[in-house]
Motif scaffolding. Structure first.
Motif, short mmCIF file in Angstrom:
data_model
loop_
_atom_site.label_atom_id
_atom_site.label_comp_id
_atom_site.label_asym_id
_atom_site.label_seq_id
_atom_site.Cartn_x
_atom_site.Cartn_y
_atom_site.Cartn_z
N UNK A 182 0.83 -1.21 0.00
CA UNK A 182 0.00 0.00 0.00
C UNK A 182 0.87 1.26 0.00
N UNK A 183 1.98 1.21 0.71
CA UNK A 183 2.88 2.37 0.74
C UNK A 183 3.44 2.65 -0.65
N UNK A 184 3.86 1.61 -1.36
CA UNK A 184 4.40 1.83 -2.69
C UNK A 184 3.32 2.31 -3.67
N UNK A 185 2.10 1.85 -3.49
CA UNK A 185 1.01 2.37 -4.31
C UNK A 185 0.82 3.86 -4.05
N UNK A 186 0.85 4.25 -2.78
CA UNK A 186 0.72 5.67 -2.44
C UNK A 186 1.89 6.48 -2.97
N UNK A 187 3.10 5.92 -2.88
CA UNK A 187 4.27 6.63 -3.39
C UNK A 187 4.17 6.85 -4.90
N UNK A 188 3.61 5.88 -5.61
CA UNK A 188 3.44 6.04 -7.05
C UNK A 188 2.40 7.11 -7.36
N UNK A 189 1.29 7.09 -6.64
CA UNK A 189 0.24 8.09 -6.87
C UNK A 189 0.74 9.49 -6.51
N UNK A 190 1.67 9.58 -5.56
CA UNK A 190 2.16 10.88 -5.11
C UNK A 190 3.06 11.56 -6.13
N UNK A 246 6.00 2.29 -9.43
CA UNK A 246 5.19 1.07 -9.43
C UNK A 246 6.05 -0.17 -9.71
N UNK A 247 6.98 -0.05 -10.65
CA UNK A 247 7.87 -1.18 -10.96
C UNK A 247 8.75 -1.52 -9.76
N UNK A 248 9.26 -0.49 -9.09
CA UNK A 248 10.08 -0.73 -7.90
C UNK A 248 9.23 -1.43 -6.83
N UNK A 249 7.99 -0.99 -6.68
CA UNK A 249 7.10 -1.62 -5.72
C UNK A 249 6.86 -3.08 -6.02
N UNK A 250 6.70 -3.41 -7.31
CA UNK A 250 6.52 -4.82 -7.68
C UNK A 250 7.78 -5.64 -7.38
N UNK A 251 8.93 -5.02 -7.59
CA UNK A 251 10.18 -5.73 -7.34
C UNK A 251 10.40 -5.96 -5.85
N UNK A 252 10.03 -4.98 -5.04
CA UNK A 252 10.22 -5.07 -3.60
C UNK A 252 9.20 -6.02 -2.97
N UNK A 253 8.02 -6.13 -3.56
CA UNK A 253 6.96 -6.97 -2.98
C UNK A 253 6.59 -8.10 -3.95
#
Length: 262
Positions: A182-190, A246-253
């Motif tokens: 959820x944090x990475x989703x928020x970071x992408x939207x930000x 978003x790509x970084x978030x997918x890689x991290x999670x």
């Protein structure tokens, strides 16, 4: 009636392909508006806009884009840090959630064009642009982090407690891990929010370079090619930033799957 084969349906369901189709359709509509309709005097053709970008990219576009990206980057950093810090405090002291959430909603309800001049008077032009970028980032990241932490499985929290784990162990081993997607989703939207805040801060004045300054000057000079070129480049940068985070978030999670859980 003609039916669409399953491979075609699966291909169209891919996010990148759907985005590409959408961009092509927008370009077609843009070309139609600029070449057919009476609005062509204020809507330059896509190829005229592209020619303007290539011609003036060095002396005009690159410098203004770099200035705005710098301010948006600092706003993105400080806004996210503040949002994550407040979310962490709420996690430790849950009673503060309602108060913090209400303050966040109030900060988002304030019209940025109305608050901007006051911020400029207080901080000055460059700092005001950074502040406005951080303001638009703060709420998104804070709410995303809080919701992610609250989404932790109750069974996992009870298991940690049953094995003698403390409240901080629950936070560290369960809630923080659950909040990462959820944090990475928020970071992408930000990302687009940070860019918008910086542009608005520049547009309000007190700064000698940036996307907002360039748009203001191009509008005064009635130069639609530069207005459209700068606006489109700003949109593309926001889109690329969103995609990168978003790509970084997918890689991290890697445990996250559509419709699944870790």
């Amino acid at each position: 009636m003609t039916t669409i084969s399953a491979p075609v349906v699966r291909a169209l369901a891919r996010p990148w392909l759907g985005g590409a189709v959408g961009i092509v359709l927008l370009l077609v509509i843009w070309a139609a508006f600029s070449t057919v309709l009476p609005s062509s005097s204020i809507v330059p053709t896509p190829w005229a806009t592209a020619a303007s970008v290539f011609k003036d990219f060095g002396p005009y576009y690159s410098g203004n884009l770099a200035s705005t990206l710098g301010r948006a980057g600092w706003g993105y950093l400080w806004g996210n840090l503040a949002g994550l810090l407040v979310a962490s405090i709420v996690l430790i002291v849950p009673r503060l959630e309602e108060i913090v959430t209400q303050l966040g909603v109030v900060s988002q309800c304030l019209p940025i064009t109305a608050v901007g001049p006051i911020i400029i008077l207080i901080f000055g032009g460059r700092s005001a642009a950074i502040f406005l970028a951080a303001l638009l980032v703060f709420f998104t990241t804070m709410i995303g982090a809080i919701l992610g932490m609250r989404a932790a499985p109750r069974a996992a929290l009870d298991l940690v407690s049953a094995y003698g784990g403390s409240r901080f162990t629950q936070i560290r081993k369960v809630q923080l891990v659950s909040a990462v997607p959820a944090v990475f989703t928020a970071l992408a939207i930000a990302v687009p929010g940070a860019l918008l805040g910086a542009v608005v801060g520049e547009y309000l004045g007190g700064i000698d370079s940036g996307i907002g300054v360039a748009l203001n000057a191009a509008q005064r000079n009635i130069d639609p090619q530069r207005v459209w070129g700068m606006s489109i480049l700003a949109g593309l940068i926001a889109l690329l930033g969103y995609a990168l985070v978003s790509l970084i978030g997918r890689w991290v999670t890697p445990w996250v799957r559509r419709g699944g859980s870790h």
